[in-house]
Design a protein around this motif. Structure first.
Motif, PDB file in Angstrom:
ATOM      1  N   ASN A 145      44.050  61.097  36.511  1.00  0.00           N
ATOM      2  CA  ASN A 145      43.786  60.951  37.058  1.00  0.00           C
ATOM      3  C   ASN A 145      43.558  59.601  37.990  1.00  0.00           C
ATOM      4  O   ASN A 145      43.171  59.003  38.188  1.00  0.00           O
ATOM      5  CB  ASN A 145      42.319  61.541  38.235  1.00  0.00           C
ATOM      6  N   ALA A 146      45.561  59.225  37.602  1.00  0.00           N
ATOM      7  CA  ALA A 146      45.963  57.743  38.234  1.00  0.00           C
ATOM      8  C   ALA A 146      45.322  56.891  36.810  1.00  0.00           C
ATOM      9  O   ALA A 146      44.732  57.463  36.073  1.00  0.00           O
ATOM     10  CB  ALA A 146      46.064  57.626  39.116  1.00  0.00           C
ATOM     11  N   PHE A 185      57.331  50.989  38.876  1.00  0.00           N
ATOM     12  CA  PHE A 185      56.781  50.365  39.122  1.00  0.00           C
ATOM     13  C   PHE A 185      57.607  48.583  39.349  1.00  0.00           C
ATOM     14  O   PHE A 185      56.593  48.518  41.074  1.00  0.00           O
ATOM     15  CB  PHE A 185      55.425  49.572  38.806  1.00  0.00           C
ATOM     16  N   PHE A 188      58.550  49.751  43.197  1.00  0.00           N
ATOM     17  CA  PHE A 188      57.473  49.426  44.126  1.00  0.00           C
ATOM     18  C   PHE A 188      57.576  48.055  44.583  1.00  0.00           C
ATOM     19  O   PHE A 188      56.061  47.915  45.132  1.00  0.00           O
ATOM     20  CB  PHE A 188      56.486  49.877  43.744  1.00  0.00           C
ATOM     21  N   ALA A 235      35.330  58.454  44.482  1.00  0.00           N
ATOM     22  CA  ALA A 235      35.234  58.815  46.124  1.00  0.00           C
ATOM     23  C   ALA A 235      37.075  58.349  46.101  1.00  0.00           C
ATOM     24  O   ALA A 235      37.857  57.111  45.358  1.00  0.00           O
ATOM     25  CB  ALA A 235      34.234  57.426  46.867  1.00  0.00           C
ATOM     26  N   ASN A 236      37.034  59.211  47.630  1.00  0.00           N
ATOM     27  CA  ASN A 236      38.647  58.780  47.328  1.00  0.00           C
ATOM     28  C   ASN A 236      38.920  58.032  49.022  1.00  0.00           C
ATOM     29  O   ASN A 236      38.309  58.340  49.907  1.00  0.00           O
ATOM     30  CB  ASN A 236      39.380  59.884  48.121  1.00  0.00           C
ATOM     31  N   ASP A 237      39.553  57.205  49.564  1.00  0.00           N
ATOM     32  CA  ASP A 237      40.069  56.096  49.879  1.00  0.00           C
ATOM     33  C   ASP A 237      40.158  57.288  51.446  1.00  0.00           C
ATOM     34  O   ASP A 237      40.190  56.607  52.722  1.00  0.00           O
ATOM     35  CB  ASP A 237      41.051  55.444  49.512  1.00  0.00           C
ATOM     36  N   ALA A 238      40.654  58.384  50.964  1.00  0.00           N
ATOM     37  CA  ALA A 238      41.403  59.155  52.404  1.00  0.00           C
ATOM     38  C   ALA A 238      42.088  58.450  53.181  1.00  0.00           C
ATOM     39  O   ALA A 238      42.627  58.889  53.944  1.00  0.00           O
ATOM     40  CB  ALA A 238      40.665  59.457  53.042  1.00  0.00           C
ATOM     41  N   ASN A 239      42.742  57.354  52.897  1.00  0.00           N
ATOM     42  CA  ASN A 239      43.960  56.735  53.608  1.00  0.00           C
ATOM     43  C   ASN A 239      45.627  56.953  53.367  1.00  0.00           C
ATOM     44  O   ASN A 239      46.716  56.801  53.803  1.00  0.00           O
ATOM     45  CB  ASN A 239      43.557  55.201  53.079  1.00  0.00           C
ATOM     46  N   HIS A 240      45.953  56.567  51.797  1.00  0.00           N
ATOM     47  CA  HIS A 240      47.178  56.237  51.772  1.00  0.00           C
ATOM     48  C   HIS A 240      47.622  56.659  49.783  1.00  0.00           C
ATOM     49  O   HIS A 240      46.335  56.472  49.591  1.00  0.00           O
ATOM     50  CB  HIS A 240      47.870  54.808  52.025  1.00  0.00           C
ATOM     51  N   ILE A 241      48.585  57.402  50.135  1.00  0.00           N
ATOM     52  CA  ILE A 241      48.911  57.816  48.268  1.00  0.00           C
ATOM     53  C   ILE A 241      49.020  56.728  47.279  1.00  0.00           C
ATOM     54  O   ILE A 241      48.968  56.250  46.171  1.00  0.00           O
ATOM     55  CB  ILE A 241      49.814  58.912  48.504  1.00  0.00           C
ATOM     56  N   SER A 242      49.275  55.384  48.465  1.00  0.00           N
ATOM     57  CA  SER A 242      49.577  54.295  46.883  1.00  0.00           C
ATOM     58  C   SER A 242      49.171  52.804  47.582  1.00  0.00           C
ATOM     59  O   SER A 242      49.008  52.352  46.613  1.00  0.00           O
ATOM     60  CB  SER A 242      51.167  54.396  47.146  1.00  0.00           C
ATOM     61  N   PHE A 364      46.194  54.990  42.384  1.00  0.00           N
ATOM     62  CA  PHE A 364      47.376  55.612  43.269  1.00  0.00           C
ATOM     63  C   PHE A 364      46.611  57.181  44.075  1.00  0.00           C
ATOM     64  O   PHE A 364      45.432  57.514  42.738  1.00  0.00           O
ATOM     65  CB  PHE A 364      48.004  56.086  42.296  1.00  0.00           C
ATOM     66  N   GLY A 365      46.727  57.635  44.709  1.00  0.00           N
ATOM     67  CA  GLY A 365      46.490  58.917  45.445  1.00  0.00           C
ATOM     68  C   GLY A 365      45.441  58.722  45.499  1.00  0.00           C
ATOM     69  O   GLY A 365      43.887  59.186  45.990  1.00  0.00           O
ATOM     70  N   CYS A 367      42.053  57.422  44.830  1.00  0.00           N
ATOM     71  CA  CYS A 367      40.916  56.990  44.138  1.00  0.00           C
ATOM     72  C   CYS A 367      40.313  56.242  43.996  1.00  0.00           C
ATOM     73  O   CYS A 367      41.140  55.317  43.273  1.00  0.00           O
ATOM     74  CB  CYS A 367      41.383  58.315  42.370  1.00  0.00           C
TER      75      CYS A 367
ATOM     76  N   LEU B 119      52.227  61.378  39.242  1.00  0.00           N
ATOM     77  CA  LEU B 119      51.313  61.870  38.764  1.00  0.00           C
ATOM     78  C   LEU B 119      50.120  62.999  39.841  1.00  0.00           C
ATOM     79  O   LEU B 119      50.276  63.161  40.785  1.00  0.00           O
ATOM     80  CB  LEU B 119      50.271  60.693  39.647  1.00  0.00           C
ATOM     81  N   ASN B 121      47.166  63.946  40.094  1.00  0.00           N
ATOM     82  CA  ASN B 121      46.093  63.738  41.118  1.00  0.00           C
ATOM     83  C   ASN B 121      46.956  63.467  42.812  1.00  0.00           C
ATOM     84  O   ASN B 121      45.892  63.127  43.714  1.00  0.00           O
ATOM     85  CB  ASN B 121      45.356  62.603  40.831  1.00  0.00           C
ATOM     86  N   ILE B 122      47.745  62.935  43.061  1.00  0.00           N
ATOM     87  CA  ILE B 122      48.398  62.592  44.249  1.00  0.00           C
ATOM     88  C   ILE B 122      48.206  63.853  45.493  1.00  0.00           C
ATOM     89  O   ILE B 122      47.995  63.597  46.297  1.00  0.00           O
ATOM     90  CB  ILE B 122      49.766  62.538  44.707  1.00  0.00           C
ATOM     91  N   ALA B 128      43.216  65.026  50.971  1.00  0.00           N
ATOM     92  CA  ALA B 128      41.999  64.026  51.221  1.00  0.00           C
ATOM     93  C   ALA B 128      42.553  63.529  52.400  1.00  0.00           C
ATOM     94  O   ALA B 128      41.697  63.253  52.788  1.00  0.00           O
ATOM     95  CB  ALA B 128      41.629  63.194  49.820  1.00  0.00           C
ATOM     96  N   ILE B 129      43.495  62.650  52.382  1.00  0.00           N
ATOM     97  CA  ILE B 129      43.877  61.778  53.250  1.00  0.00           C
ATOM     98  C   ILE B 129      44.019  63.136  55.000  1.00  0.00           C
ATOM     99  O   ILE B 129      43.621  62.709  55.751  1.00  0.00           O
ATOM    100  CB  ILE B 129      45.622  61.496  52.680  1.00  0.00           C
ATOM    101  N   THR B 134      36.281  62.266  51.422  1.00  0.00           N
ATOM    102  CA  THR B 134      36.253  61.157  50.776  1.00  0.00           C
ATOM    103  C   THR B 134      35.770  61.490  50.085  1.00  0.00           C
ATOM    104  O   THR B 134      34.599  60.084  49.212  1.00  0.00           O
ATOM    105  CB  THR B 134      35.451  59.889  51.402  1.00  0.00           C
ATOM    106  N   GLY B 135      34.919  62.539  49.250  1.00  0.00           N
ATOM    107  CA  GLY B 135      34.158  63.065  48.270  1.00  0.00           C
ATOM    108  C   GLY B 135      34.754  62.077  46.978  1.00  0.00           C
ATOM    109  O   GLY B 135      35.883  62.108  46.917  1.00  0.00           O
TER     110      GLY B 135
ATOM    111  N   LEU C  45      60.225  50.547  51.554  1.00  0.00           N
ATOM    112  CA  LEU C  45      60.905  50.102  49.826  1.00  0.00           C
ATOM    113  C   LEU C  45      62.073  51.640  49.788  1.00  0.00           C
ATOM    114  O   LEU C  45      63.243  50.881  48.921  1.00  0.00           O
ATOM    115  CB  LEU C  45      60.106  50.477  48.310  1.00  0.00           C
TER     116      LEU C  45
END
Lengths: 375, 210, 85
Positions: A145-146, A185, A188, A235-242, A364-365, A367, B119, B121-122, B128-129, B134-135, C45
């Motif tokens: 999980n990253a 990386f 990135f 918990a997940n941000d639910a915002n952006h994958i990176s 990433f993801g 998480c 990865l 889990n992406i 999720a996104i 957000t759990g 990028l």
């Protein structure tokens, strides 16, 4: 039911036991050094385990030729914990959880000659090879999980023992420095050419590092350094994958959930602290939002770089060892505060009574994970 | 604790079944075209989909199919919904693609857009996104579809304070082969009593996966 | 210049997997980031990779990207200035 951490090990450029690693930190030794890797043609600061030291240690492994570099390092690390604890993986009540992001990814590189079947790039195949070495009764479980893998593996172990039927879970986290991850990386623009500086005003990015770290999680308070795992959450941000959430939403949620119902004072926080501009800023905001403005914070990535799937285990182990000795370890590479959140970053090694600590990780993801440990 | 599956989607190579019924989708030769057809058929309308790797595409379409015409996301709190997935190949299929961008010294073009998907889990992050879930998160990797692991982890997760529902399952993509079973897990309650649901147990999962 | 702009549009759509975008949807002077195409930090990028792959241009300082990738026209101008069109 109370669940505890127990015996542990770290294999890194700074040593092959937890004790060696811990004393190296107190002497301000760094695992990260400039390296020019593969076809990259550019020097980055990386934490790489000395080839000669590995070869010497491999003498302790039966038929070492049958195992990849990461498998050998993992076997050595797990072996140390099994010997210390007297626990056996052939016991049906004992499980191995392996935490990694990339496993044997070095086998994909066609410029590196090896005799391993490509099947070994599958994480369960790698984990089974390690399990088989120790005659494990239960099939090892892999968690990937990253960058939260290691901490999530510890949280998962605590919950699985509570739920039954296992009495002991060996959590081993490992990842190598490879051209795969370094070039990624780099693409990135996340890598620093100098030793990384988490939370510092001049931080420029991460260093990558390789390490394997193992910790026994158990029902029984076995080891002198044992600490209780009180709670943990993800918990997940639910915002952006990176990119991390600018407001630290996911980390705030994971930490809040972990601390919920606890009146305990948090004596120190071992943060993720990768030394990228956005990550460290995000963490400082999340900690302030939770109200952890007085708890001294450190990141150990200034010493080891980011060890990916090993990080959560390695950093928890070192914080347990420091807590046992009532020490705060200086946040590696830090001198001048460069984050906006109101947090206290540890700027020198210090003796302090430590009863509790919080460990966090983000990756990433989107998480995030947090766990609370008490003596 | 009694847990129930209120909807599920099975994708095996180029066939997709939602709650046991096959959706009629043209059988393309290339899985990514098949994914694009399912995307169109389900009217997902999410341009980011096309940027994803095949593992994430597979996870997204299976989840969308399971969620379609189901009030799961309205019945449950997005903050208290966990996403727990497992597979065999981790992100290896994309790992190989990424490795190809760095194998050759003369065409050394490491792609950040591919690397970010190396990865497993992406795919959790993408789900999720898309729905602002957000759990809790966890991605496990095991030899083969493991109903026991999936049931146990859902049980453990839904015992935690702050988790009341979960999107769970198996999402594997390797060498052009797609293999997924995504299902929605909810506790027994009045709000699901009028819908068709199945108990979450190993026998049911093995039956759905078959 | 116009031919280069048209070529770039196709390359951007391909490199960034903008499957639902047609070349005509991309206006030469419209901002690439922010509203419109919905590009994000990874796309920025990836545009650096595009320049290297198709035009052999290496951007040493990623901070320069902000100006170069303002619009398709600014990208084309940059390629021209580098003598790579």
């Amino acid at each position: 039911m109370e669940i505890f951490t127990s015996y542990h090990n770290i294999i890194s450029p700074l040593g092959f036991t937890t004790k060696e690693n811990h004393s190296a930190l107190l002497k301000d030794q760094l695992g990260v050094k400039p390296h020019n890797l593969g076809k990259l043609n550019e020097c980055f600061c990386l934490s790489v385990i000395d080839e000669q030291k590995i070869n010497d240690a491999y003498g302790k492994i039966k038929n070492a030729i049958l195992f990849t570099k990461l498998e050998k390092l993992s076997i050595l690390s797990i072996q140390d914990v099994l010997i210390q604890s007297g626990i056996s993986l052939s016991d049906p009540k004992t499980l191995l959880i392996y935490s990694t992001t990339k496993g044997n990814i070095d086998l994909l590189d066609n410029s590196v000659k090896h005799s391993f079947p490509m099947e070994r790039t599958y994480l369960p195949v790698m984990a089974n090879a390690i399990g088989k070495y120790f005659n494990a009764t239960n099939k090892p479980l892999v968690l990937s999980n990253a960058c939260i893998s290691g901490l999530l593996a510890i949280i998962t172990a605590q919950r699985m023992i509570k739920a039954g039927p296992y009495d002991n879970i060996i959590v081993c986290g490992g990842d190598l420095v490879t051209e795969f991850t370094v070039s990624g990386f780099k693409s990135f623009n996340a890598l620093s050419t100098e030793p990384c500086m988490p939370f510092d005003a001049k931080r420029k990015g991460i260093n990558l590092g390789e390490a394997v770290s193992t910790i026994l999680i158990t029902k029984n308070k076995l080891a002198p350094t044992s600490m209780k795992i009180v709670s943990g959450a993800s918990a997940n941000d639910a915002n952006h994958i990176s990119g991390p959430s600018r407001t630290g939403d996911g980390l705030f949620k994971a930490v809040s959930q972990t601390l919920q119902g606890n009146k305990l004072k948090i004596d120190t926080i071992n943060a993720h602290g990768t030394a990228t501009p956005y990550n460290d800023e995000m963490e400082s905001i999340a900690f302030e939002r939770v109200g952890l403005t007085d708890s001294p914070v450190n990141s150990l990535k200034g010493y080891y770089g980011h060890t990916l799937g090993a990080a959560g285990v390695l950093e928890t182990v070192l914080t347990i060892e420091a807590a046992h000795q009532n020490q705060l370890i200086k946040s590696g590479g830090y001198s001048e505060k460069g984050v906006s959140g109101n947090i206290q970053i540890i700027n020198k090694h210090e003796t302090r009574n430590i009863q509790t600590f919080l460990k966090t990780a983000s990756g990433f993801g989107g998480c995030n994970a947090a766990a609370l440990f008490v003596k | 604790m009694e847990l129930n599956i209120t909807s599920y989607c099975r994708i095996k190579n180029k066939s997709i079944f939602v709650n046991g019924k096959e959706l009629s989708i043209p059988k393309e030769d290339v899985p990514s075209y098949f994914f694009a057809d399912v995307y169109k058929q389900l009217e997902i309308n999410y341009p980011k989909f096309h940027k994803m790797d095949n593992l994430s595409k597979l996870g997204i379409i299976a989840t969308e199919a399971a969620l379609k015409e189901n009030d799961f996301l309205r019945r449950n709190s997005l903050e208290e919904t966990a996403i727990l997935l497992a597979n065999k190949a981790s992100s290896l299929d994309t790992d190989r693609n990424y490795q190809n961008t760095i194998n050759n010294k003369d065409q050394y073009l490491p792609s950040p857009a591919i690397f970010v998907y190396t990865l497993p889990n992406i795919v959790i992050g993408e789900i999720a996104i898309k729905h602002k879930i957000t759990g809790e998160n966890a991605f496990f990797v095991c030899d083969s579809f493991d109903a026991q692991l999936l049931v146990n982890q859902a049980q453990i997760s839904l015992t935690q304070q702050g988790t009341t529902a979960a999107i769970c399952g198996w999402v594997d993509y390797d060498n052009g082969m797609a293999d997924a079973l995504i299902y929605l897990v909810e506790k027994a309650s009045d709000s699901i009593k009028n819908i068709n649901f199945n108990p979450l147990n190993e026998a049911i999962l093995n039956q759905f996966y078959k | 210049m116009d031919a280069l702009i048209e070529k770039l549009k196709g390359q951007i759509i391909e490199q960034l997997n903008l499957a639902e975008v047609k070349p005509g949807d991309i206006k030469p002077d419209a901002p690439l980031f922010g509203d419109g195409l919905g590009l994000d930090s990874i796309d920025a990028l990836e545009l650096i990779v595009l320049l290297e792959k198709h035009y052999g241009i290496k951007i040493q300082n990623p901070a320069d990207g902000k100006k170069i990738f303002e619009s398709v026209r600014s990208m084309a101008q940059f390629i021209k200035d580098q003598g790579k069109s």
